[in-house]
Write a protein that holds these residues in place. Sequence first.
Motif: not given
Length: 220
Positions: A133-137, A215-217
């Motif tokens: 669900v996350s591109n950053n994790v 989410k705030k990144l």
Amino acid sequence: MKKEFAVIGLGRFGGSICRSLTELGMEVMAIDNNEERVNEFSMIATHAVVGNTTDETVLKSLGIRNFEHVIVAIGDDIQASILTTLILKELGVKHITVKAQNDYHEKVLRKIGADHVVHPERDMGRRIAQNIVSNNVLDYLELSDEHSIVEIVASEKIIGKSIVDLDIRAKFGVNIVAIKRNKDIIVSPIANEVIHANDILIVIGADSDINRFEKKLIDL
């Protein structure tokens, strides 16, 4: 000295642990009541034994109390898992890790003294979900039901800013415990450490706080 482990139950989970421990150079006794499975691991584990671990005399004959760590990876038979764990505890095994089928099973295992209880299917499901669900994790490790450690790729919005500038702990309640930078790892980075492009932040905190931070990144 090599550590000595015993793995009880050679299904997918137990078999995987047995292989991994052997690859790490550990002494491993593989135990299962299924002769076919035991034969499969006879060339992998240090010792592979057919045995019913709900029988105290069998465990005693295997010298199970001499192993530093016993992993109970019995599949669907919850009763056998609980009884085996109870016997191991009574025999004085130092450290016992047990695979749980569900939350009720875990509750019973903890009451009878299991040192560590794992839910491989549930935990892997959460890990995969967190990653897709996350591109950053990049990676996710559950510490408890509510706390985790995650690897998060630094977004463009925070590159060039220091940890003190971002004030992440005060704003989100999470801590950056390390930064992976190329081949280096900066452990406990100082407050004025500046985030570089391609840095990977290793963050620890409550899942809800980590999610807010991630989410705030892009909005910082």
